[in-house]
Write a protein that holds these residues in place. Structure first.
Motif, PDB file in Angstrom:
ATOM      1  N   GLY A 128       0.842  -1.407   0.122  1.00 23.34           N
ATOM      2  CA  GLY A 128       0.223   0.046   0.000  1.00 23.34           C
ATOM      3  C   GLY A 128       0.802   1.322  -0.151  1.00 23.34           C
ATOM      4  O   GLY A 128       0.176   2.466   0.317  1.00 23.34           O
ATOM      5  N   VAL A 129       1.975   1.144  -0.516  1.00 20.51           N
ATOM      6  CA  VAL A 129       3.007   2.473  -0.612  1.00 20.51           C
ATOM      7  C   VAL A 129       3.100   2.972  -1.762  1.00 20.51           C
ATOM      8  O   VAL A 129       3.294   2.073  -2.896  1.00 20.51           O
ATOM      9  CB  VAL A 129       4.371   2.023  -0.151  1.00 20.51           C
ATOM     10  N   ASP A 130       2.604   4.177  -2.100  1.00 21.61           N
ATOM     11  CA  ASP A 130       2.624   4.749  -3.530  1.00 21.61           C
ATOM     12  C   ASP A 130       4.009   5.521  -3.583  1.00 21.61           C
ATOM     13  O   ASP A 130       4.325   6.301  -2.808  1.00 21.61           O
ATOM     14  CB  ASP A 130       1.494   5.900  -3.513  1.00 21.61           C
ATOM     15  N   ILE A 131       4.706   5.079  -4.509  1.00 20.95           N
ATOM     16  CA  ILE A 131       6.016   5.338  -4.295  1.00 20.95           C
ATOM     17  C   ILE A 131       6.176   6.755  -5.273  1.00 20.95           C
ATOM     18  O   ILE A 131       7.443   7.370  -5.335  1.00 20.95           O
ATOM     19  CB  ILE A 131       7.087   4.339  -5.271  1.00 20.95           C
ATOM     20  N   GLY A 132       5.044   6.989  -6.013  1.00 17.31           N
ATOM     21  CA  GLY A 132       5.425   8.475  -6.839  1.00 17.31           C
ATOM     22  C   GLY A 132       6.482   8.304  -7.579  1.00 17.31           C
ATOM     23  O   GLY A 132       6.729   7.443  -8.524  1.00 17.31           O
ATOM     24  N   ASN A 133       7.298   9.459  -7.651  1.00 18.72           N
ATOM     25  CA  ASN A 133       8.213   9.402  -8.631  1.00 18.72           C
ATOM     26  C   ASN A 133       9.739   8.994  -7.708  1.00 18.72           C
ATOM     27  O   ASN A 133      10.778   9.163  -8.489  1.00 18.72           O
ATOM     28  CB  ASN A 133       8.596  10.946  -9.198  1.00 18.72           C
ATOM     29  N   LYS A 134       9.620   8.177  -6.768  1.00 20.18           N
ATOM     30  CA  LYS A 134      10.722   7.630  -6.119  1.00 20.18           C
ATOM     31  C   LYS A 134      11.214   6.388  -6.554  1.00 20.18           C
ATOM     32  O   LYS A 134      10.446   5.792  -7.498  1.00 20.18           O
ATOM     33  CB  LYS A 134      10.597   7.534  -4.609  1.00 20.18           C
ATOM     34  N   ILE A 135      12.477   5.831  -6.390  1.00 22.94           N
ATOM     35  CA  ILE A 135      12.966   4.597  -6.740  1.00 22.94           C
ATOM     36  C   ILE A 135      12.744   3.633  -5.751  1.00 22.94           C
ATOM     37  O   ILE A 135      12.842   3.955  -4.585  1.00 22.94           O
ATOM     38  CB  ILE A 135      14.410   4.784  -7.271  1.00 22.94           C
ATOM     39  N   ALA A 136      12.093   2.675  -5.751  1.00 17.31           N
ATOM     40  CA  ALA A 136      11.710   1.578  -4.668  1.00 17.31           C
ATOM     41  C   ALA A 136      12.999   0.400  -4.799  1.00 17.31           C
ATOM     42  O   ALA A 136      12.912  -0.052  -5.899  1.00 17.31           O
ATOM     43  CB  ALA A 136      10.336   1.104  -4.836  1.00 17.31           C
ATOM     44  N   PHE A 137      13.352   0.198  -3.758  1.00 13.67           N
ATOM     45  CA  PHE A 137      14.221  -1.057  -3.633  1.00 13.67           C
ATOM     46  C   PHE A 137      13.612  -2.206  -2.777  1.00 13.67           C
ATOM     47  O   PHE A 137      13.012  -1.957  -1.682  1.00 13.67           O
ATOM     48  CB  PHE A 137      15.507  -0.603  -3.007  1.00 13.67           C
ATOM     49  N   ARG A 138      13.860  -3.557  -3.102  1.00 12.96           N
ATOM     50  CA  ARG A 138      13.648  -4.470  -2.080  1.00 12.96           C
ATOM     51  C   ARG A 138      14.621  -4.501  -1.181  1.00 12.96           C
ATOM     52  O   ARG A 138      15.870  -4.215  -1.457  1.00 12.96           O
ATOM     53  CB  ARG A 138      13.665  -5.723  -2.950  1.00 12.96           C
ATOM     54  N   CYS A 139      14.287  -4.497   0.141  1.00 12.13           N
ATOM     55  CA  CYS A 139      15.464  -4.397   1.229  1.00 12.13           C
ATOM     56  C   CYS A 139      15.250  -5.673   2.080  1.00 12.13           C
ATOM     57  O   CYS A 139      14.443  -5.816   2.789  1.00 12.13           O
ATOM     58  CB  CYS A 139      15.207  -3.146   2.033  1.00 12.13           C
ATOM     59  N   ASN A 140      16.261  -6.484   1.939  1.00 12.23           N
ATOM     60  CA  ASN A 140      16.422  -7.641   2.918  1.00 12.23           C
ATOM     61  C   ASN A 140      17.348  -7.344   4.060  1.00 12.23           C
ATOM     62  O   ASN A 140      18.068  -6.613   4.176  1.00 12.23           O
ATOM     63  CB  ASN A 140      17.455  -8.674   2.081  1.00 12.23           C
ATOM     64  N   LEU A 141      16.841  -7.908   5.224  1.00  9.80           N
ATOM     65  CA  LEU A 141      17.485  -8.055   6.248  1.00  9.80           C
ATOM     66  C   LEU A 141      18.379  -9.197   6.193  1.00  9.80           C
ATOM     67  O   LEU A 141      17.706 -10.335   6.057  1.00  9.80           O
ATOM     68  CB  LEU A 141      16.700  -8.191   7.527  1.00  9.80           C
TER      69      LEU A 141
END
Length: 394
Positions: free
Chosen positions: A84-97
């Protein structure tokens, strides 16, 4: 007409010495999968277009009927949508712990850290680090949003591909200005996490600490026509994995939340089967995705892979096959999204076995569902993104 696409993530494999040079699919007790092969048409198909990474994101987008070469932008934005996160014009990364040990990436999932523990660590990262914003997901799977533009070539590496390797060898190549900032973020995360009370307690309990992050699968917001507009069908998904749910969001599919669907070995197979049968009552097409075989492949665990295949067969496919004949016409496709072979513990681009059982077609003489039996089938389908059209043309 009712359609079902059952995806056993990473189910395909290589012949293993431990199994007398047979694959887990060949040795598993899977009467319902074999029945689909016997009653249907079979073949090997490609889920990964040439030159693209063999990830579940690319493969499942393809299976859902969209050419990844046209629609794929990255894994991160798909997982963002599921959260449910609208990233807009941002770059989204998958982030693993992850678990780092003396400079080595020891575990890409930090011992399958619990979601509650992970949420505490993600909150701490947001408090202590000032680059971008972290969003907590499930277990080791999280999201990172980056505000700056990234242009040109920007290569990141899935952590499950480099377990046992030196972290310094797989940081983001610094031929792109943001890479230096993001590499520092990865390295600085250890300073924040290694002595965190959550990790101190995990170590006391003999568990692996989640002492570093790993960023990968970046991308901007994709633009895709809805499944309804493209195929004229009302579709739904059942999965325990954010990635598949994110695809569902972008494609306008109904994501059905199943209690106990975890995306791991302990997923509730029976509940997925029951919810699948129920979903068919008011949907034209159903995608059911099961992550467990892939997790077993990454872990190199033959026993768990066979168990996952047999659970899918008995508790998901069995009830579906019992129910589908109650509809006048139906078609069911059975396939993995990619292979995750036990010997190499990561995804490959190998063509995968696909079986299609339809009330409108006769079988092609194949009697078993596995990587080798499929070769003698009559299914003429090059790429998985042609699968939905194939089902609708039967």
């Amino acid at each position: 007409m009712k359609y079902v696409v059952l995806i056993g993530d990473g189910m395909a494999d290589y012949p293993l010495q431990e199994l007398n040079n047979q694959t887990p699919l060949q040795v598993s007790h899977k009467p319902h999968m074999d029945e689909v092969a016997h009653q249907g048409i079979n073949g090997l198909i490609k889920t990964i277009p040439q030159g693209m990474p063999p990830g579940s994101d690319v493969a499942n987008l393809s299976i859902m009927g969209y050419n990844p070469q046209k629609y794929y932008t990255g894994r991160g934005p798909l997982e963002a949508a599921s959260m449910g996160v609208d990233i807009g014009n941002k770059i989204a990364f998958r982030c693993n712990l992850i678990t780092e040990n003396k400079g080595i990436l020891e575990d890409f999932n930090a011992g399958h850290i619990s979601s509650l523990e992970a949420e505490i660590l993600i909150k701490t990262l947001n408090k202590e680090l000032n680059t971008g914003k972290f969003h907590a997901g499930i277990s080791y799977r999280h999201l990172f949003l980056y505000d700056e533009k990234i242009s040109g070539s920007f290569k990141t590496t899935p952590p499950h591909d480099i377990v046992g390797s030196p972290i310094k060898d797989y940081l983001i190549p610094e031929d792109n200005p943001p890479a230096h900032t993001l590499n520092n973020l990865i390295l600085d995360s250890k300073k924040v996490l290694e002595n965190h009370p959550v990790n101190e307690e995990r170590i006391k309990q003999g568990k692996k600490p989640a002492n570093m992050i790993w960023l990968w699968g970046q991308g901007g917001k994709p633009h895709m026509e809805s499944f309804k507009d493209k195929y004229g069908l009302k579709g739904s998904t059942i999965t325990g994995v954010d990635l598949i749910k994110g695809l569902g969001v972008y494609l306008g599919l109904n994501n059905i939340n199943v209690p106990g669907a975890t995306g791991y070995f302990d997923t509730d197979y029976k509940a997925k089967g029951e919810y699948g049968v129920e979903a068919l009552k008011d949907h034209d097409l159903l995608f059911i995705h099961v992550e467990a075989p892939d997790e077993a492949g990454h872990a190199g665990d033959i026993t768990e892979k066979i168990k996952a295949i047999e659970q899918i067969d008995a508790k998901i496919l069995g009830p579906l096959l019992d129910n589908l004949p109650s509809y006048e016409d139906f078609a069911l496709a059975l396939l993995p999204d990619h292979a995750t072979p036990i010997p190499i513990k990561t995804h490959t681009m190998d063509p995968i076995p696909c079986a299609i059982y339809s009330s409108l077609n006769k079988g092609d003489g194949v009697s078993k569902y596995d990587e080798f039996s499929a070769k003698s089938g009559s299914l003429q389908l090059d790429y998985a993104y042609q699968l939905i059209h194939k089902l609708m043309s039967l």
